[in-house]
Design an enzyme around this catalytic site. Sequence first.
Site, short mmCIF file in Angstrom:
data_model
loop_
_atom_site.label_atom_id
_atom_site.label_comp_id
_atom_site.label_asym_id
_atom_site.label_seq_id
_atom_site.Cartn_x
_atom_site.Cartn_y
_atom_site.Cartn_z
N CYS A 4 -19.10 -7.48 22.02
CA CYS A 4 -20.26 -7.88 21.76
C CYS A 4 -20.51 -9.02 20.94
O CYS A 4 -20.01 -9.35 19.88
CB CYS A 4 -21.25 -6.59 20.98
SG CYS A 4 -22.82 -7.02 20.39
N CYS A 7 -22.49 -8.02 17.11
CA CYS A 7 -21.99 -7.42 16.31
C CYS A 7 -20.22 -7.38 16.27
O CYS A 7 -19.75 -6.79 15.23
CB CYS A 7 -22.42 -5.75 16.20
SG CYS A 7 -21.97 -4.72 17.59
N CYS A 23 -24.85 -1.58 18.21
CA CYS A 23 -26.10 -2.20 18.09
C CYS A 23 -27.02 -2.23 19.21
O CYS A 23 -28.19 -2.77 19.25
CB CYS A 23 -25.83 -3.83 17.84
SG CYS A 23 -25.31 -5.16 18.93
N CYS A 64 18.54 13.44 -3.20
CA CYS A 64 17.11 13.98 -3.73
C CYS A 64 17.20 14.18 -5.36
O CYS A 64 18.30 15.30 -5.50
CB CYS A 64 16.46 14.80 -2.94
SG CYS A 64 14.97 15.24 -3.97
N CYS A 67 15.93 18.42 -5.27
CA CYS A 67 16.39 19.48 -5.00
C CYS A 67 18.05 19.24 -4.54
O CYS A 67 18.64 20.30 -4.06
CB CYS A 67 15.67 19.85 -3.71
SG CYS A 67 15.79 18.66 -2.19
N ASP A 83 10.64 -13.50 -4.54
CA ASP A 83 12.25 -14.01 -4.72
C ASP A 83 12.80 -12.94 -5.28
O ASP A 83 14.11 -13.29 -5.39
CB ASP A 83 12.11 -15.36 -5.64
CG ASP A 83 11.62 -14.99 -7.09
OD1 ASP A 83 10.68 -13.98 -6.95
OD2 ASP A 83 11.72 -15.77 -7.89
N GLU A 84 12.41 -11.97 -5.52
CA GLU A 84 13.13 -10.45 -5.87
C GLU A 84 13.20 -9.75 -4.65
O GLU A 84 12.49 -9.65 -3.71
CB GLU A 84 12.24 -9.89 -7.12
CG GLU A 84 12.27 -10.62 -8.23
CD GLU A 84 11.82 -10.04 -9.38
OE1 GLU A 84 11.82 -8.79 -9.51
OE2 GLU A 84 10.91 -10.78 -10.03
N CYS A 92 12.48 12.92 0.43
CA CYS A 92 13.35 13.80 0.96
C CYS A 92 13.05 14.55 2.07
O CYS A 92 11.79 14.84 2.25
CB CYS A 92 13.56 14.54 -0.25
SG CYS A 92 14.61 16.19 0.04
N CYS A 95 12.58 18.44 0.42
CA CYS A 95 11.26 19.06 -0.28
C CYS A 95 9.99 17.99 -0.48
O CYS A 95 9.17 18.23 -1.02
CB CYS A 95 11.93 19.26 -1.69
SG CYS A 95 12.43 17.71 -2.63
#
Length: 103
Positions: A4, A7, A23, A64, A67, A83-84, A92, A95
Amino acid sequence: MEFCPDCGAMMFPKDGVLKCNSCGYSNENIDEDNYNLKKEIKAGETVTNLGEDVEVGPVTNETCPECGNDKATYKLLQTRSADEAPTRIFKCTKCKHTWRAYD
């Protein structure tokens, strides 16, 4: 596929006219041969909801902390500066406990 101009919603052909369901805008200058929406959907083609227990993503050997299960799905997210190293988010498979690991 037509959108359209008023819209931006997708327009659908109906009775030889492209009509916007949002519309109400319509365009009568269409070629009906280009719009084939007459495919009938059969019961076997419907979408099946498998629920939230479906595991999506790669699975790795990670223990985990809740559990002790040794399988978890994971995803990588860039939560710190570019940069990290990315953050590893584990979930898990038994669980559903979620935890994160940083490099």
